[in-house]
Motif scaffolding. Structure first.
Motif, PDB file in Angstrom:
ATOM      1  N   SER A 126      40.976  46.531  22.570  1.00 58.81           N
ATOM      2  CA  SER A 126      41.456  45.295  23.197  1.00 58.81           C
ATOM      3  C   SER A 126      41.529  45.447  24.713  1.00 58.81           C
ATOM      4  O   SER A 126      41.167  44.522  25.455  1.00 58.81           O
ATOM      5  CB  SER A 126      42.840  44.926  22.654  1.00 58.81           C
ATOM      6  N   ALA A 127      41.996  46.588  25.173  1.00 54.34           N
ATOM      7  CA  ALA A 127      42.070  46.856  26.617  1.00 54.34           C
ATOM      8  C   ALA A 127      40.674  46.828  27.225  1.00 54.34           C
ATOM      9  O   ALA A 127      40.448  46.235  28.283  1.00 54.34           O
ATOM     10  CB  ALA A 127      42.756  48.195  26.878  1.00 54.34           C
ATOM     11  N   LYS A 161      35.755  41.435  30.407  1.00 46.62           N
ATOM     12  CA  LYS A 161      35.866  40.047  30.881  1.00 46.62           C
ATOM     13  C   LYS A 161      36.227  40.008  32.364  1.00 46.62           C
ATOM     14  O   LYS A 161      35.680  39.205  33.125  1.00 46.62           O
ATOM     15  CB  LYS A 161      36.888  39.282  30.050  1.00 46.62           C
ATOM     16  N   VAL A 162      37.154  40.851  32.773  1.00 50.61           N
ATOM     17  CA  VAL A 162      37.543  40.911  34.188  1.00 50.61           C
ATOM     18  C   VAL A 162      36.356  41.355  35.037  1.00 50.61           C
ATOM     19  O   VAL A 162      36.122  40.821  36.125  1.00 50.61           O
ATOM     20  CB  VAL A 162      38.761  41.834  34.399  1.00 50.61           C
ATOM     21  N   ALA A 163      35.582  42.312  34.550  1.00 53.34           N
ATOM     22  CA  ALA A 163      34.422  42.805  35.292  1.00 53.34           C
ATOM     23  C   ALA A 163      33.429  41.679  35.572  1.00 53.34           C
ATOM     24  O   ALA A 163      32.868  41.599  36.677  1.00 53.34           O
ATOM     25  CB  ALA A 163      33.744  43.936  34.525  1.00 53.34           C
ATOM     26  N   ALA A 164      33.220  40.803  34.614  1.00 51.64           N
ATOM     27  CA  ALA A 164      32.285  39.693  34.803  1.00 51.64           C
ATOM     28  C   ALA A 164      32.774  38.753  35.901  1.00 51.64           C
ATOM     29  O   ALA A 164      31.995  38.330  36.763  1.00 51.64           O
ATOM     30  CB  ALA A 164      32.083  38.942  33.490  1.00 51.64           C
ATOM     31  N   ILE A 168      43.235  34.770  44.294  1.00 51.75           N
ATOM     32  CA  ILE A 168      42.362  34.008  43.385  1.00 51.75           C
ATOM     33  C   ILE A 168      41.927  34.882  42.215  1.00 51.75           C
ATOM     34  O   ILE A 168      41.969  34.449  41.054  1.00 51.75           O
ATOM     35  CB  ILE A 168      41.142  33.447  44.150  1.00 51.75           C
ATOM     36  N   LEU A 169      41.515  36.120  42.506  1.00 54.59           N
ATOM     37  CA  LEU A 169      41.111  37.020  41.421  1.00 54.59           C
ATOM     38  C   LEU A 169      42.288  37.308  40.491  1.00 54.59           C
ATOM     39  O   LEU A 169      42.125  37.303  39.267  1.00 54.59           O
ATOM     40  CB  LEU A 169      40.519  38.313  41.972  1.00 54.59           C
ATOM     41  N   ALA A 170      43.473  37.520  41.038  1.00 51.34           N
ATOM     42  CA  ALA A 170      44.660  37.757  40.201  1.00 51.34           C
ATOM     43  C   ALA A 170      44.905  36.569  39.272  1.00 51.34           C
ATOM     44  O   ALA A 170      45.189  36.744  38.084  1.00 51.34           O
ATOM     45  CB  ALA A 170      45.881  38.024  41.073  1.00 51.34           C
ATOM     46  N   ASN A 171      44.758  35.366  39.810  1.00 54.90           N
ATOM     47  CA  ASN A 171      44.949  34.167  38.998  1.00 54.90           C
ATOM     48  C   ASN A 171      43.912  34.083  37.894  1.00 54.90           C
ATOM     49  O   ASN A 171      44.227  33.740  36.743  1.00 54.90           O
ATOM     50  CB  ASN A 171      44.901  32.921  39.892  1.00 54.90           C
ATOM     51  N   ARG A 172      42.687  34.419  38.211  1.00 56.06           N
ATOM     52  CA  ARG A 172      41.622  34.377  37.202  1.00 56.06           C
ATOM     53  C   ARG A 172      41.846  35.453  36.130  1.00 56.06           C
ATOM     54  O   ARG A 172      41.570  35.225  34.950  1.00 56.06           O
ATOM     55  CB  ARG A 172      40.254  34.518  37.864  1.00 56.06           C
ATOM     56  N   MET A 224      44.319  34.123  33.795  1.00 54.15           N
ATOM     57  CA  MET A 224      43.702  33.147  32.885  1.00 54.15           C
ATOM     58  C   MET A 224      42.956  33.853  31.758  1.00 54.15           C
ATOM     59  O   MET A 224      42.968  33.389  30.613  1.00 54.15           O
ATOM     60  CB  MET A 224      42.790  32.193  33.663  1.00 54.15           C
ATOM     61  N   ILE A 225      42.292  34.963  32.072  1.00 54.18           N
ATOM     62  CA  ILE A 225      41.619  35.745  31.033  1.00 54.18           C
ATOM     63  C   ILE A 225      42.644  36.254  30.025  1.00 54.18           C
ATOM     64  O   ILE A 225      42.433  36.163  28.815  1.00 54.18           O
ATOM     65  CB  ILE A 225      40.844  36.930  31.654  1.00 54.18           C
ATOM     66  N   LEU A 226      43.741  36.753  30.525  1.00 51.76           N
ATOM     67  CA  LEU A 226      44.797  37.269  29.643  1.00 51.76           C
ATOM     68  C   LEU A 226      45.342  36.175  28.737  1.00 51.76           C
ATOM     69  O   LEU A 226      45.596  36.403  27.555  1.00 51.76           O
ATOM     70  CB  LEU A 226      45.929  37.870  30.481  1.00 51.76           C
TER      71      LEU A 226
END
Length: 78
Positions: free
Chosen positions: A20-21, A27-30, A67-71, A74-76
């Motif tokens: 899961s990690a 997803k974050v990498a993308a 912005i990246l932190a917010n995204r 959203m992934i989480l």
């Protein structure tokens, strides 16, 4: 929650297992690659530590990091 410390946005994420990690990291990498803004991160089993700062701004927190932190949040949530 993200905390701003040492000129970085930092957060630790804990998942049920390594798979899961790693799926989260994929997803974050993308998103990071799409933004051309890559985090410092580490992973040990079910934990992912992320630190965000902007190299071009002297390794300070910028709007790009927020912005990246917010995204990532959203992934989480998805």
């Amino acid at each position: 929650m993200w905390k701003e410390e040492d000129d970085k946005l930092k957060r630790t994420f804990v998942f049920k297992d390594f798979k899961s990690a790693f799926a989260f990291m994929t997803k974050v990498a993308a998103v990071a690659d799409e933004m051309d803004h890559h985090p410092w991160w580490s992973n040990a089993y079910n934990k992912v530590n992320i630190e965000l700062s902007t190299h071009d701004a002297g390794d300070k927190v910028t709007e790009k990091d927020k912005i990246l932190a917010n995204r990532i949040d959203m992934i989480l949530a998805s």
